[in-house]
Design a protein around this motif. Structure first.
Motif, PDB file in Angstrom:
ATOM      1  N   LEU A 195      34.002  35.626  81.274  1.00  0.00           N
ATOM      2  CA  LEU A 195      34.158  37.219  80.567  1.00  0.00           C
ATOM      3  C   LEU A 195      32.795  37.539  80.566  1.00  0.00           C
ATOM      4  O   LEU A 195      32.850  38.977  80.966  1.00  0.00           O
ATOM      5  CB  LEU A 195      34.909  36.955  79.212  1.00  0.00           C
ATOM      6  N   GLY A 245      38.230  42.838  76.775  1.00  0.00           N
ATOM      7  CA  GLY A 245      39.350  43.757  77.047  1.00  0.00           C
ATOM      8  C   GLY A 245      40.802  43.037  77.723  1.00  0.00           C
ATOM      9  O   GLY A 245      41.992  43.460  77.090  1.00  0.00           O
ATOM     10  N   GLU A 246      40.631  42.014  78.301  1.00  0.00           N
ATOM     11  CA  GLU A 246      41.896  41.422  78.798  1.00  0.00           C
ATOM     12  C   GLU A 246      42.431  40.351  77.913  1.00  0.00           C
ATOM     13  O   GLU A 246      43.729  39.878  78.107  1.00  0.00           O
ATOM     14  CB  GLU A 246      41.790  40.933  80.237  1.00  0.00           C
ATOM     15  N   LEU A 247      41.912  39.968  77.056  1.00  0.00           N
ATOM     16  CA  LEU A 247      42.184  38.728  75.892  1.00  0.00           C
ATOM     17  C   LEU A 247      43.366  39.302  75.300  1.00  0.00           C
ATOM     18  O   LEU A 247      43.363  40.351  74.547  1.00  0.00           O
ATOM     19  CB  LEU A 247      41.280  38.293  75.053  1.00  0.00           C
ATOM     20  N   ASP A 248      44.239  38.384  74.917  1.00  0.00           N
ATOM     21  CA  ASP A 248      45.545  38.900  74.091  1.00  0.00           C
ATOM     22  C   ASP A 248      45.124  38.315  72.681  1.00  0.00           C
ATOM     23  O   ASP A 248      45.518  37.228  72.107  1.00  0.00           O
ATOM     24  CB  ASP A 248      46.728  37.984  74.829  1.00  0.00           C
ATOM     25  N   ASP A 287      31.695  38.585  84.105  1.00  0.00           N
ATOM     26  CA  ASP A 287      32.596  39.713  84.658  1.00  0.00           C
ATOM     27  C   ASP A 287      32.065  41.050  83.973  1.00  0.00           C
ATOM     28  O   ASP A 287      31.986  42.137  84.761  1.00  0.00           O
ATOM     29  CB  ASP A 287      33.938  39.289  84.421  1.00  0.00           C
ATOM     30  N   GLU A 322      41.981  32.415  81.271  1.00  0.00           N
ATOM     31  CA  GLU A 322      41.796  33.777  80.824  1.00  0.00           C
ATOM     32  C   GLU A 322      40.898  33.770  79.597  1.00  0.00           C
ATOM     33  O   GLU A 322      40.431  35.042  79.300  1.00  0.00           O
ATOM     34  CB  GLU A 322      43.271  33.908  80.311  1.00  0.00           C
ATOM     35  N   CYS A 323      40.685  32.838  78.833  1.00  0.00           N
ATOM     36  CA  CYS A 323      39.846  33.008  77.675  1.00  0.00           C
ATOM     37  C   CYS A 323      38.374  32.399  77.779  1.00  0.00           C
ATOM     38  O   CYS A 323      37.488  32.530  76.704  1.00  0.00           O
ATOM     39  CB  CYS A 323      40.275  32.265  76.629  1.00  0.00           C
TER      40      CYS A 323
END
Length: 141
Positions: A136, A68-71, A139, A130-131
């Protein structure tokens, strides 16, 4: 071996590969994307040529809790990770030859070189924070 599709019941398997220091080649796509649908066969063929790596197909909508938070700017987006080191994250051409060269160049680096590259730019340092697919997955659990 073909790629596996990330589902809630196989997340632990993917996390285990990373925990053991193995390579993950993940493709982030979407079911509605025509380019992704066309690319899947080439991705599976790459998986067959690299049985020492785990290839994971991740639908960003079905697995929104994980990614969800990955760009993700465009499709296909590839994530190459060994253990806790993200070696590559970004959009690539849906071309098996391009992906093959990318995989070979990253997998050819030893752990020290991967660590050096991971810290070599702000973008790559951001990937680590982040990646990281292992983080991920944890979490999202």
């Amino acid at each position: 071996m073909h790629s596996l599709t990330l589902e809630s019941d196989n997340r632990d398997r993917v996390a285990a590969v990373l925990g053991e220091g193995g390579w993950i080649v993940a493709c982030l796509c979407a079911a509605w994307c025509g380019t992704c649908s066309s690319w899947r066969a080439a991705f599976d063929a790459l998986a067959a040529r690299h049985p020492d790596k785990t290839f994971v197909w991740i639908d960003i909508e079905d697995q929104a809790a994980v990614v969800g938070e990955l760009d993700v700017d465009n499709f296909p987006t590839l994530l190459l990770q060994r253990g806790d080191t993200v070696a590559f994250f970004g959009t690539t051409l849906p071309d098996a030859h391009v992906a093959e060269r990318l995989i070979q160049s990253q997998a050819g680096a030893d752990a020290a070189e991967l660590a050096r590259l991971a810290a070599s730019s702000a973008e790559r340092r951001g990937w680590q924070r982040e990646c990281n697919l292992r983080t991920l997955l944890a979490d999202a659990a």
